[in-house]
Design an enzyme around this catalytic site. Structure first.
Site, mmCIF file in Angstrom:
data_model
loop_
_atom_site.group_PDB
_atom_site.id
_atom_site.type_symbol
_atom_site.label_atom_id
_atom_site.label_comp_id
_atom_site.label_asym_id
_atom_site.label_seq_id
_atom_site.Cartn_x
_atom_site.Cartn_y
_atom_site.Cartn_z
ATOM 1 N N HIS A 1 90.764 -14.263 87.311
ATOM 2 C CA HIS A 1 89.667 -14.884 86.629
ATOM 3 C C HIS A 1 89.317 -14.119 85.603
ATOM 4 C CE1 HIS A 1 88.788 -18.667 88.741
ATOM 5 N NE2 HIS A 1 89.480 -18.063 90.015
ATOM 6 N N CYS B 1 93.819 -19.582 87.538
ATOM 7 C CA CYS B 1 93.725 -19.619 88.849
ATOM 8 C C CYS B 1 94.217 -20.888 89.204
ATOM 9 C CB CYS B 1 92.237 -19.498 89.518
ATOM 10 S SG CYS B 1 92.206 -19.371 91.115
ATOM 11 N N GLU C 1 87.841 -14.758 83.091
ATOM 12 C CA GLU C 1 86.458 -15.145 82.372
ATOM 13 C C GLU C 1 85.364 -14.478 83.091
ATOM 14 O OE1 GLU C 1 88.194 -16.751 84.467
ATOM 15 O OE2 GLU C 1 86.709 -17.921 85.735
#
Ligand code: MN
Length: 249
Positions: free
Chosen positions: A218, A112, A220
């Protein structure tokens, strides 16, 4: 063997309790690195470069996390009216460490804000606000309206010969989207390897031999449930770091 140390740069956080200031890093980054077998080392954005270096030198790789807008002066632009919160202290620490990692070939993953830091550190520029500068039918902040920011907002189209396509095992994968800025001109030593369906650049790789990867999404937040294939980027960072460390022995 000893798990490689993956440094994750934290940000600052405004706490709602009027207490002393805090550093902040969302847990998902730490969990993704741990799931890959890496030892997460959280590094605060210290102002003292000697202390930053002491931490950096112990780390085997760098992970840049999400956060605020980058100060536009970093890429020679005046601030746009739609620029959001910036954090010059965090910029200073991250640019210092990223340039060092790029010089030394220390493995680097930017997420990001991290892909934007990577690009600007290499001399690239950013669109300061997608809605006003790049009108698109895609809402690139759509995931923010959903719990855990994990809504799959749009696809990512990958270059077939890119490392990222190889890691994910596909040339098209769904992503979340939580950004109002985007990569514009590409920095030196980087190439575009992924775009949203509206053409916005969302993945960059280094053109050299070291591991340099940036993604606008993102992963994660997706790896645990919604799109498990995204774990591959963390696995690759840890695996490559381990290989680099083994060749030093
Ligand atoms: Mn997007």
């Amino acid at each position: 063997m000893t798990p490689p140390l993956i440094a994750i740069l934290s940000g600052f956080s405004e706490m709602p309790d009027n207490g002393p200031p805090a550093y902040a890093l969302r847990r998902n980054y730490v969990e993704a690195i741990a799931a890959a077998g890496g030892a997460p080392l959280i590094i605060p954005p210290l102002a003292d470069e000697r202390l930053l270096m002491a931490l950096y030198e112990r780390a085997d790789a760098l992970l840049l996390s999400g956060g605020e807008d980058i100060e536009p002066a970093r890429y020679g632009a005046p601030p746009h009216a739609a620029l959001q919160q910036v954090n010059p202290a965090r910029d200073a620490a991250e640019f210092f460490l990223v340039r060092r990692a790029l010089e030394e070939g220390k493995p680097l993953l930017g997420i990001c804000r991290g892909i934007q830091v990577l690009n600007v550190a290499c001399g690239g520029t950013l669109y300061q606000d997608i809605p006003t500068l790049l009108p698109s039918s895609i809402d690139h902040n759509a995931s923010k309206q959903h719990p855990g920011w994990s809504l799959l907002a749009h696809d990512l189209h990958l270059e077939p010969d890119a490392l990222l396509a190889e890691l994910l095992g596909t040339e098209r994968i769904a992503t979340n989207s939580l950004h109002h800025q985007a990569v514009k001109d590409i920095g030196a030593g980087l190439r575009v390897v992924g775009r949203a369906p509206d053409g916005i650049i969302e993945a960059l790789e280094g053109t050299g031999s070291s591991f340099v990867l940036g993604v606008q999404c993102h992963p994660e937040l997706l790896r645990a449930e919604l799109e498990p294939r995204w774990q591959a980027v963390f696995d690759a960072l840890v695996r490559t770091t381990r290989e680099v460390e083994e060749t030093k022995r």
